[in-house]
Design a protein around this motif. Sequence first.
Motif, PDB file in Angstrom:
ATOM      1  N   ARG A 188      41.771  72.424  27.717  1.00  0.00           N
ATOM      2  CA  ARG A 188      41.988  72.562  26.274  1.00  0.00           C
ATOM      3  C   ARG A 188      40.898  73.418  25.635  1.00  0.00           C
ATOM      4  NH1 ARG A 188      41.588  67.250  24.692  1.00  0.00           N
ATOM      5  NH2 ARG A 188      43.809  66.838  24.845  1.00  0.00           N
ATOM      6  N   ASN A 189      39.651  73.186  26.028  1.00  0.00           N
ATOM      7  CA  ASN A 189      38.553  73.981  25.477  1.00  0.00           C
ATOM      8  C   ASN A 189      38.687  75.459  25.828  1.00  0.00           C
ATOM      9  OD1 ASN A 189      37.482  71.704  24.364  1.00  0.00           O
ATOM     10  ND2 ASN A 189      35.645  71.637  25.636  1.00  0.00           N
ATOM     11  N   THR A 190      39.114  75.725  27.054  1.00  0.00           N
ATOM     12  CA  THR A 190      39.320  77.119  27.462  1.00  0.00           C
ATOM     13  C   THR A 190      40.383  77.777  26.590  1.00  0.00           C
ATOM     14  OG1 THR A 190      38.685  76.643  29.745  1.00  0.00           O
ATOM     15  CG2 THR A 190      40.003  78.629  29.362  1.00  0.00           C
ATOM     16  N   ARG A 191      41.479  77.074  26.375  1.00  0.00           N
ATOM     17  CA  ARG A 191      42.565  77.612  25.546  1.00  0.00           C
ATOM     18  C   ARG A 191      42.116  77.811  24.101  1.00  0.00           C
ATOM     19  NH1 ARG A 191      47.988  76.763  27.637  1.00  0.00           N
ATOM     20  NH2 ARG A 191      47.929  75.855  29.733  1.00  0.00           N
ATOM     21  N   LEU A 192      41.293  76.903  23.591  1.00  0.00           N
ATOM     22  CA  LEU A 192      40.816  77.035  22.218  1.00  0.00           C
ATOM     23  C   LEU A 192      39.906  78.251  22.065  1.00  0.00           C
ATOM     24  CD1 LEU A 192      40.125  73.292  21.306  1.00  0.00           C
ATOM     25  CD2 LEU A 192      41.968  74.745  20.439  1.00  0.00           C
ATOM     26  N   ARG A 193      39.102  78.526  23.076  1.00  0.00           N
ATOM     27  CA  ARG A 193      38.277  79.738  23.034  1.00  0.00           C
ATOM     28  C   ARG A 193      39.156  80.983  23.067  1.00  0.00           C
ATOM     29  NH1 ARG A 193      35.181  76.497  26.601  1.00  0.00           N
ATOM     30  NH2 ARG A 193      33.230  75.806  25.598  1.00  0.00           N
ATOM     31  N   GLU A 194      40.227  80.917  23.826  1.00  0.00           N
ATOM     32  CA  GLU A 194      41.116  82.075  23.938  1.00  0.00           C
ATOM     33  C   GLU A 194      41.804  82.401  22.621  1.00  0.00           C
ATOM     34  OE1 GLU A 194      43.731  80.980  27.089  1.00  0.00           O
ATOM     35  OE2 GLU A 194      42.314  81.507  28.691  1.00  0.00           O
ATOM     36  N   VAL A 195      42.014  81.381  21.771  1.00  0.00           N
ATOM     37  CA  VAL A 195      42.657  81.653  20.475  1.00  0.00           C
ATOM     38  C   VAL A 195      41.628  81.939  19.386  1.00  0.00           C
ATOM     39  CG1 VAL A 195      44.719  80.321  21.021  1.00  0.00           C
ATOM     40  CG2 VAL A 195      42.790  79.189  19.865  1.00  0.00           C
ATOM     41  N   GLY A 196      40.345  81.998  19.774  1.00  0.00           N
ATOM     42  CA  GLY A 196      39.336  82.478  18.842  1.00  0.00           C
ATOM     43  C   GLY A 196      38.379  81.467  18.257  1.00  0.00           C
ATOM     44  N   LEU A 197      38.441  80.206  18.674  1.00  0.00           N
ATOM     45  CA  LEU A 197      37.499  79.236  18.140  1.00  0.00           C
ATOM     46  C   LEU A 197      36.116  79.434  18.754  1.00  0.00           C
ATOM     47  CD1 LEU A 197      40.074  77.866  17.026  1.00  0.00           C
ATOM     48  CD2 LEU A 197      38.945  75.666  17.475  1.00  0.00           C
ATOM     49  N   THR A 198      35.077  79.214  17.944  1.00  0.00           N
ATOM     50  CA  THR A 198      33.707  79.341  18.427  1.00  0.00           C
ATOM     51  C   THR A 198      33.277  78.045  19.108  1.00  0.00           C
ATOM     52  OG1 THR A 198      32.713  78.487  16.392  1.00  0.00           O
ATOM     53  CG2 THR A 198      33.204  80.869  16.488  1.00  0.00           C
ATOM     54  N   ASP A 199      32.174  78.108  19.830  1.00  0.00           N
ATOM     55  CA  ASP A 199      31.654  76.900  20.475  1.00  0.00           C
ATOM     56  C   ASP A 199      31.263  75.853  19.433  1.00  0.00           C
ATOM     57  OD1 ASP A 199      32.032  77.907  22.999  1.00  0.00           O
ATOM     58  OD2 ASP A 199      29.966  78.589  23.255  1.00  0.00           O
ATOM     59  N   THR A 200      30.777  76.302  18.276  1.00  0.00           N
ATOM     60  CA  THR A 200      30.419  75.366  17.206  1.00  0.00           C
ATOM     61  C   THR A 200      31.660  74.639  16.701  1.00  0.00           C
ATOM     62  OG1 THR A 200      28.550  76.722  16.524  1.00  0.00           O
ATOM     63  CG2 THR A 200      29.407  75.150  14.912  1.00  0.00           C
ATOM     64  N   GLU A 201      32.741  75.366  16.501  1.00  0.00           N
ATOM     65  CA  GLU A 201      33.983  74.736  16.044  1.00  0.00           C
ATOM     66  C   GLU A 201      34.522  73.791  17.098  1.00  0.00           C
ATOM     67  OE1 GLU A 201      35.590  78.333  13.116  1.00  0.00           O
ATOM     68  OE2 GLU A 201      36.015  78.386  15.268  1.00  0.00           O
ATOM     69  N   ILE A 202      34.521  74.210  18.344  1.00  0.00           N
ATOM     70  CA  ILE A 202      35.006  73.340  19.424  1.00  0.00           C
ATOM     71  C   ILE A 202      34.110  72.116  19.563  1.00  0.00           C
ATOM     72  CG2 ILE A 202      35.395  73.210  21.919  1.00  0.00           C
ATOM     73  CD1 ILE A 202      36.154  76.181  21.807  1.00  0.00           C
ATOM     74  N   GLY A 203      32.823  72.267  19.255  1.00  0.00           N
ATOM     75  CA  GLY A 203      31.886  71.151  19.348  1.00  0.00           C
ATOM     76  C   GLY A 203      32.181  70.023  18.388  1.00  0.00           C
ATOM     77  N   ARG A 204      33.015  70.266  17.377  1.00  0.00           N
ATOM     78  CA  ARG A 204      33.398  69.209  16.450  1.00  0.00           C
ATOM     79  C   ARG A 204      34.437  68.263  17.052  1.00  0.00           C
ATOM     80  NH1 ARG A 204      35.985  71.059  11.469  1.00  0.00           N
ATOM     81  NH2 ARG A 204      35.562  68.917  10.828  1.00  0.00           N
TER      82      ARG A 204
END
Length: 394
Positions: free
Chosen positions: A313-329
């Motif tokens: 899921r994290n990999t896919r979220l990075r692929e759609v443009g989310l930053t590590d800070t956003e994913i960290g939430r």
Amino acid sequence: MQDIAEQLHAWHAAGRSFAVATVVGVSGSAPRDPGAALAVDTTGEAIGSVSGGCVEGAVYELCQEALESGEPVLQRFGFSDEDAFAVGLTCGGILDVFVQPVVPGADAALDAGIAYIASGTPVALARVIDGPAGLLGATVAVTAGTHHGSLSPAPSTTAALERSAVAEARAMLDAGRTGRLELGLDGRPCDEGRGTVTLFVESYVPAPRMLVFGAIDFAAAVVRIGKFLGYRVTVCDARPVFATERRFPDADEVVVDWPHRYLDSQLDRIDGRTVLCVLTHDAKFDIPLLERALRLPVGYVGAMGSRRTHRDRNTRLREVGLTDTEIGRLRSPIGLDLGARTPEETAVSVAAEIVAHQRGGSCLPLSAGHGPIHHDLARAEAEQPRPRRRSHAA
């Protein structure tokens, strides 16, 4: 007063006078937060609580005295070395309690405030709890567009004080905050050497929302515990065969829609108290939803799934443009490590993480630590000055 609003409104509508005791300050290991209230009517009936039991009897008597005298009073209950087990908090905490008599029809602000609270209309009640005798107990009820009541009679500075109190109360209402407000008699922030007025502002806003995405078996248990915690709970799933009111009788609403599309339709109804529980663990639902959710100013976003699902899921979220800070939430896998297996145990795990995240808890057993039990007390103490009125040691 929100917890006892329905009964207060019934008393008020029936013309019955009552006194409300409200916690307006806490420190140490106090059992209730500011805003907790106990009310007593003229027949002696009591509702609500200010301490979970340890000072209820003394506060009940204060309410009866206020009903007889018609005068408000600010009282402190707490621990003292001289008399450690008198009426007070043997746990070592301190409660500041403001008791105010309410006579239906006698105070426009209290009349309006009780009606607003009962109807679910957002309102802030700003009451003077310390200051010149002529102002003690004076109240204004503030909504987004108007206010009721007045801080008069008072000196010529009252007009400025009232304008400032209304503006500050409205700002606290916008943020959903309850707490103390200290102003000079001229309405400006207090400086040493000028007269001061302390108001307690109680913000009453609709219940916070919990959005549960994924109409799976675990969702029903999460809905039940969400309601227990006081949330307005919505279940959303794109599959009509699963998203039914029969399967989720405890939910406030069940919505059949794609999760991301429903979230887009709710942007004006979510805030920093909103909780999102994503239980679908299906990429076609999760990714569009989380792409939006993790960029919104909500209080909590958790997603169910295995650790492998989490990494994918994290990999896919990075692929759609989310930053590590956003994913960290993102809280994923959702919940605390309780070893939960059943839906009910999993719901407890999720609820525990939500509470810990909101309150700053360590998630360790209380027996393993020596610090304060209530982690948000330091912040509350920093925001709340001490009262100067009569004290009742314990």
